[in-house]
Design an enzyme around this catalytic site. Structure first.
Site, PDB file in Angstrom:
ATOM      1  CG  ASP A 101     -86.826 -17.314  24.280  1.00 26.72           C
ATOM      2  OD1 ASP A 101     -87.864 -16.950  23.693  1.00 26.72           O
ATOM      3  OD2 ASP A 101     -86.460 -16.819  25.368  1.00 26.72           O
ATOM      4  CB  THR A 102     -91.255 -18.993  22.294  1.00 31.86           C
ATOM      5  OG1 THR A 102     -91.100 -18.190  23.463  1.00 31.86           O
ATOM      6  CG2 THR A 102     -92.495 -19.852  22.450  1.00 31.86           C
TER       7      THR A 102
ATOM      8  N   GLY B 296     -88.305 -24.727  31.651  1.00 30.88           N
ATOM      9  CA  GLY B 296     -88.011 -24.887  33.070  1.00 30.88           C
ATOM     10  C   GLY B 296     -89.243 -25.092  33.931  1.00 30.88           C
TER      11      GLY B 296
ATOM     12  N   GLY C  83     -78.145 -17.186  30.981  1.00 29.40           N
ATOM     13  CA  GLY C  83     -77.794 -17.731  29.678  1.00 29.40           C
ATOM     14  C   GLY C  83     -76.924 -18.954  29.842  1.00 29.40           C
ATOM     15  NE  ARG C  84     -79.849 -22.261  29.299  1.00 31.78           N
ATOM     16  CZ  ARG C  84     -80.396 -23.468  29.273  1.00 31.78           C
ATOM     17  NH1 ARG C  84     -80.226 -24.298  30.292  1.00 31.78           N
ATOM     18  NH2 ARG C  84     -81.128 -23.848  28.242  1.00 31.78           N
TER      19      ARG C  84
END
Length: 487
Positions: A238-239, A406, A14-15
């Site tokens: 997230d998508t 990514g 996670g970020r």
């Protein structure tokens, strides 16, 4: 000028990033990064939710130290959830979608709907054993005590937002991953949920992307030494956030949100609920402004990631760049179907690839390079297969594929995809999910007009490369199709 704090949770890390619009671009700075490590306990697999919430607090403190922020947005993976009791407490640690308790659950649920096809026509969701509907069925049958105590079910990003604000709602894009949503109305399919015996009163209200959950609670502000700011329901899947950041012309471009999973599809105004989309097991998930993300979940870089972990345990530590170089120098000896069920779960991935080759009558890879070549090439071939299917189901023809996330950094995969699919590949932005999260916050705060304007700012960021078909990678597509149909 607004500064926003975006939390982006993936399946392995996670970020926390601070984002803003400046000089005609949306830019960001990472202020906190942490691993997301599932916990195996008594034969069950869980998310370490309490630790993840601690990381949110840590990210908030670091963001304050980095200059502060005007709002918070959270996106995560789909399908998983937690139960909140009448006192407002989390009942149990949320299960990980890879936990095996849902094996066989789909086959028990389908008869409740008079068959698999009837369930698809209601929800338009790709069948995967860990979809929320099947998880809840298992909870009802095997974990009744937790279910009976539950007052509300909340998806993971909504659960995190609840802990910050106290609001109990479900954002549209994350709810659309559950196999419990009516894709035409955009609301729960209450009758479908009732068919598995679930009390629909435990379902939260569905809210659109850009909705404000509320402000950070007083006790958390005092604990962290911050001013109260709004928490915004971005595209919390997230998508959904990643697709919101796609800068390409979506009329002529197919996207692949590439990471642990490869989610390949197109944006549409209406769902596709045909016999053909059912047969091909495509999903209709929600996007920003109630759009439909018509896509296929394909196993992504998980297979190379898990293979690399196995080689590391055997004393061979390779970077992904080294694996790509070895793949490039190796010949193609076999193909796999990335979506074969044996590749779903953690374990000895190279041995599973060998077993797949034995079952399909192929030569087994002998070197690390041959394994890596097999994985990357099979992924690109599956993209071609899926692209053809999307074109057939939508009646559209696509001139390019935009790989975001990514996976767009994997040059060998981008080149293989361009060559094998025979179309231009646009690679980037690599941080599409975070950029989509940031964009929706800036729109909600009035700093950016709309998503069209946001995409222009994202495209101006320059984090994009293009690959044209070069003929460097030539594969036997007909052989691949015959192999994946054998099992």
């Amino acid at each position: 000028m607004k500064r926003v704090l975006a939390f982006d949770f993936g399946a392995s890390n996670g970020r926390a990033l601070i984002g803003e619009k400046t000089d005609g671009k949306i830019v960001y700075t990472e202020v906190h990064r942490f691993s997301n490590d599932p916990v195996s306990l008594n034969g069950k697999l869980y998310w370490d939710f309490l630790r993840l919430f601690h990381e949110i607090k840590t990210g908030i403190v670091k963001a304050k130290q980095a200059g502060g922020f005007d709002s918070i947005g959270i996106d995560t993976w789909g399908v998983d959830y937690g139960f909140i009791d009448k006192k407002g407490d989390l009942i149990n640690t949320p299960y990980h979608y890879r936990d095996l308790r849902t094996e066989g659950a789909m086959e028990k649920v389908f008869p409740l709907f008079g068959g698999k096809e009837n369930l698809y026509k209601r929800t338009g969701t790709q069948f995967m054993r860990f979809n929320t509907l099947f998880q809840l069925y298992v909870s009802l049958t095997e974990d009744r005590e937790a279910y009976d105590r539950a007052e509300t079910m909340l998806f993971i990003p909504d659960l995190m937002a609840y802990m910050l604000t106290g609001a109990k709602v479900a954002e549209y894009t994350i709810a659309s991953t559950s196999q419990m949503l009516n894709p035409v109305t955009g609301d729960w399919d209450y009758e479908a949920v009732e068919k598995i015996g679930f009390d629909t009163k435990k379902l939260p209200k569905i809210v659109p992307s850009g909705y404000v959950y509320g402000n950070v609670k007083k006790d958390i502000c005092e604990e962290l030494g911050i001013d109260s700011v709004p928490v915004i329901a971005v595209c919390t899947h997230d998508t959904g956030s990643a697709v919101a950041a796609v800068p390409a012309d979506m009329e002529n471009t197919c996207y692949i949100s590439c990471g642990t999973w490869s989610l390949m599809g197109v944006e549409l105004e209406k769902p596709v609920l045909t016999d053909e989309s059912y047969t091909e097991n495509f999903t209709n998930e929600g996007g920003y402004n109630k759009s439909i993300r018509f896509l296929k979940n394909i196993m992504g870089l998980w297979i190379i990631q898990e293979s690399r972990r196995r080689w590391e345990k055997e004393g061979h530590l390779y970077s992904f760049a080294e694996l790509a170089d070895m793949a490039k120098e190796s010949k193609s000896v076999c193909y796999i179907d990335p979506d074969y069920p044996a590749f779903d779960n953690p374990g000895n991935m190279p041995e599973r690839i060998r077993e797949y080759c034995r079952k399909t009558g192929q030569n087994e890879p002998q070197t690390i390079g041959e394994f890596a070549r097999c994985i990357y090439e099979s992924l690109a071939l599956k993209y071609k297969y899926t692209l053809e299917t999307i074109e057939k189901l939508t009646g559209k023809k696509f001139a390019a594929i935009n790989i975001i996330g990514g996976g767009c950094k994997a040059e060998i995969l981008c080149k293989m995809t361009a060559d094998i699919c025979g179309v231009k590949v646009i690679a980037g932005p690599s941080e599409a999910t975070a950029l989509g999260n940031i964009a929706v916050q800036l729109i909600a705060l009035g700093d950016v007009k709309d998503l069209t304007e946001a995409k222009k700012y994202i495209g101006a960021g320059g984090d994009v490369k293009e690959y044209m078909p070069s003929g460097e990678y030539v594969s036997d597509y007909e052989k691949f199709k015959s192999i994946i149909k054998k099992l």
